[in-house]
Design an enzyme around this catalytic site. Structure first.
Site, short mmCIF file in Angstrom:
data_model
loop_
_atom_site.label_atom_id
_atom_site.label_comp_id
_atom_site.label_asym_id
_atom_site.label_seq_id
_atom_site.Cartn_x
_atom_site.Cartn_y
_atom_site.Cartn_z
N LYS A 126 -4.84 -56.28 3.47
CA LYS A 126 -5.48 -57.59 3.33
C LYS A 126 -4.49 -58.65 3.81
O LYS A 126 -3.29 -58.41 3.80
CB LYS A 126 -5.80 -57.85 1.85
CG LYS A 126 -6.85 -56.93 1.29
CD LYS A 126 -7.92 -57.75 0.58
CE LYS A 126 -9.00 -56.88 0.01
NZ LYS A 126 -9.00 -56.90 -1.45
N HIS A 129 -1.62 -64.24 2.42
CA HIS A 129 -2.05 -65.61 2.63
C HIS A 129 -1.35 -66.61 1.71
O HIS A 129 -0.50 -66.24 0.90
CB HIS A 129 -3.57 -65.72 2.51
CG HIS A 129 -4.10 -65.24 1.18
ND1 HIS A 129 -3.85 -65.90 0.01
CD2 HIS A 129 -4.86 -64.15 0.87
CE1 HIS A 129 -4.45 -65.25 -0.97
NE2 HIS A 129 -5.06 -64.18 -0.49
N HIS A 132 -0.50 -66.08 -1.87
CA HIS A 132 0.61 -65.22 -2.28
C HIS A 132 1.95 -65.94 -2.33
O HIS A 132 2.94 -65.40 -2.77
CB HIS A 132 0.75 -64.04 -1.31
CG HIS A 132 -0.41 -63.11 -1.34
ND1 HIS A 132 -1.28 -62.98 -0.29
CD2 HIS A 132 -0.87 -62.28 -2.30
CE1 HIS A 132 -2.22 -62.10 -0.60
NE2 HIS A 132 -2.00 -61.66 -1.82
N1 ARG Z 1 -1.91 -56.68 -6.42
C1 ARG Z 1 -2.39 -57.58 -7.41
C2 ARG Z 1 -3.19 -58.69 -6.77
O1 ARG Z 1 -3.01 -58.98 -5.60
C3 ARG Z 1 -1.30 -58.20 -8.23
C4 ARG Z 1 -0.46 -57.21 -8.98
C5 ARG Z 1 0.19 -57.82 -10.16
N2 ARG Z 1 1.08 -56.92 -10.85
C6 ARG Z 1 0.71 -56.01 -11.73
N3 ARG Z 1 1.65 -55.24 -12.25
N4 ARG Z 1 -0.54 -55.85 -12.11
O2 ARG Z 1 -4.00 -59.29 -7.44
#
Ligand code: ARG
Length: 568
Positions: A126, A129, A132
């Site tokens: 993805k 962006h 982030h």
């Molecule tokens: N990958 C997730 C997102 O983009 C965030 C991860 C956050 N960290 C975790 N340990 N859940 O929404």
């Protein structure tokens, strides 16, 4: 002993029932300079003396009398105000800073403790962006600050590289992955993978069976199907290459990239443990942990086809981190919308009987939206982080070409300043504040901005280059007692406190505000007090001050993740 401790000592010599710690806690920093440098409120003693706090303050001033370290000590209403002896103060602060140099402001409060800072954690395949930017920069700064406070830190990028969406992607690829598509992905991976994902989501409406196919492929992936694994590894690879370009531009490094997929093989043990501890309940073939009695919605931990979920992987990750790093704190820099997720997850860990559940901290932040609405990848409303950085660099290049076309290393400086501007702006506010992304604001370099701080730093570098004497702390400190110099020194003295506050509250913006404040004070000093003068003693003293400002500005920027060009 520093001046604050001296104030405390004076107090405990009179109010003997106070401990040093209590006395230190009582001391306040007055809001304006005419109220002194330290103040002690006397409300606390009203009961003991059966007098008004103001009368007590008067009595205390009398009892204290003259003290060498202070210019004057006077009462103002219910307060006793202390005015430091400016020369002694300058000597003490600058001597210490000169001695400690690049370590000035650091502490050993984290000695022997390991802290995990998880940040950035984008979903692969993805776009990377503007949404982030927050976790990435706030997390990086927190990691740097913790390290400087003496902790052993582990920076983890918990990549979102697992879950049903990869089932979708694999299934889409199986259907539509012609050689042309493969080539397009190789060339420009993220947009092409996104196209596949978007198309799949659209076609699900016409072909509900695609939903099952996606689930099937994710299950196959979890079960180790070779074809699925190969595709997934490829998606992950090309995505990481893209992300790394942005991390490199920011100069961000991680100690671990153990993302969601890393916990795939640790899932059965977690499920067994949940079962053994009596926490699992069947719910239409799926498995849940009931949380309603704790005011939370139940957590789905395993789907009916046996595949695992985001929260289950997070439980496994936390346990793995405890076993591997024995963390003192496990910090997650993740947006506020995931609050429920982290509340559920922490409760599950608590119910499993692990008291370290409460050493896990969700450091939240507000959302970034666009002027024309929220970010929505699927609708194409997305601003790529890389584009933001490139535009900032472009704009900086234009400004340099106009104002300073002969600058050495123009390209490098444009990068340092453009990216520095973006970082500084991102870290300028309280993290919980929502904001609307605006190109104008991001690319405005006037006022309290990164380039202003960098410019001030470059100014100190230029002054130091012009010094034709050795700079040491053997100076006449009485030269540094005028208001402008004293204000700079007071600011310098507050560096450690600012860092400790930023550390306690997980708030890098405290450091951002600090360095811009220091830059402003230094510029006032610079405009009022010529530094490179013929009067050698004056030059020596002012250059010492310049050197310390130089060191602290650089360190502050470094902690935020900014670079500090020596010429601008
Ligand atoms: N990958 C997730 C997102 O983009 C965030 C991860 C956050 N960290 C975790 N340990 N859940 O929404």
């Amino acid at each position: 002993m520093d001046f604050k401790e001296k104030v405390a000592e004076i107090f405990i010599s009179i109010e003997t029932e106070l401990s040093m710690e209590e006395a230190l806690q009582l001391i306040e920093i007055p809001p304006s300079a005419d109220m002194g440098d330290y103040a002690v409120p006397c409300f606390k003693f009203a009961k003991k003396y059966r007098k008004s706090p103001a009368a007590i303050a008067n009595d205390l001033v009398e009892k204290i009398g003259q003290v060498n370290e202070f210019e004057k000590i006077e009462s103002a209403g219910p307060y006793v105000n202390f005015f430091v002896n400016k020369e002694q103060f300058a000597e003490q602060v600058l001597n210490r800073a000169f001695e400690e140099k690049e370590d000035y402001g650091s502490t050993n409060i984290g000695e022997g403790k390991t802290v995990i800072v998880e940040f950035s954690s984008p979903n692969i395949a993805k776009p990377f962006h503007i949404g982030h930017i927050r976790s990435t920069l706030i997390g990086n700064a927190i990691n740097n600050i913790y390290k400087y406070m003496g902790y052993n830190t582990v920076a983890i990028n918990h990549l979102g590289d697992y879950g049903t969406q990869f089932g979708m992607l694999i299934s889409a690829y199986m259907k539509w992955g012609t050689p042309e598509v493969v080539e397009a992905i190789e060339k420009d991976p993220i947009p092409e993978l996104l196209k596949l994902y978007v198309r799949y989501n659209q076609e699900i409406e016409k072909h509900p069976e695609y939903q099952d196919e996606a689930r099937y492929w994710f299950k196959e992936l979890e079960d180790g199907n070779e074809e699925a694994l190969k595709l997934w590894a490829w998606f992950r690879d090309v995505s990481l290459k893209e992300f790394n370009r942005v991390y490199d531009m920011f100069g961000i490094k991680f100690d671990s990239l153990a993302g969601e997929s890393f916990y795939s093989d640790k899932m059965p043990a977690i499920m067994d443990e949940l079962k053994e501890k009596g926490l699992l309940k069947d719910s239409e073939g799926a498995k849940i942990v009931e949380l309603s009695e704790y005011g939370l919605t139940d957590a789905l931990v395993e789907k009916s086809d046996g595949s695992t979920l985001y929260v289950t992987r997070d439980v496994a990750a936390a346990k793995y981190r405890k076993d591997t790093y024995d963390f003192y704190k496990n910090i997650y820099v993740v947006g506020a919308p995931q609050k429920l997720h982290f509340d559920q997850w922490r409760k599950i860990i608590d119910l499993m009987g692990y008291d370290w559940a409460y050493d896990c901290v969700h450091v939240m932040f507000g959302t970034v939206s666009l002027e024309d609405g929220t970010l929505a990848t699927r609708k194409g409303r997305v601003v790529f982080l890389e584009d933001v950085l490139n535009k900032a660099i472009e704009k900086t290049t234009e400004i340099i070409n106009q104002r300073n076309p002969n600058l050495e290393d123009r390209e490098k400086v444009a990068k340092q300043v453009g990216i520095g501007a973006v970082i500084f702006q991102e870290l300028f506010n309280n993290r919980i504040k929502d904001y609307v992304f605006s190109w104008d604001k991001t690319l405005s370099f006037e006022g309290e901005t990164g380039p202003y701080v960098q410019y001030t730093y470059a100014r100190t570098c230029s002054l130091l280059r012009k010094a034709d004497i050795t700079i040491d702390s053997d100076v006449d400190f009485s030269i540094l007692t005028n208001t402008e110099a004293f204000n700079v020194i007071k600011k310098l003295e507050g560096f450690k406190t600012a860092l400790i506050n930023a550390h306690d509250k997980y708030e890098p913006f405290i450091v951002t505000r600090y360095i811009v404040g220091l830059a402003q004070e230094f510029n006032r000093f610079y405009h009022e007090c010529p530094i490179i003068t013929d009067r050698v003693e004056v030059k020596k003293a002012r250059l010492l001050l310049t050197l310390i400002v130089n060191i602290v500005l650089k360190k502050g920027m470094e902690l935020l993740g900014m670079e500090a060009p020596e010429k601008m």
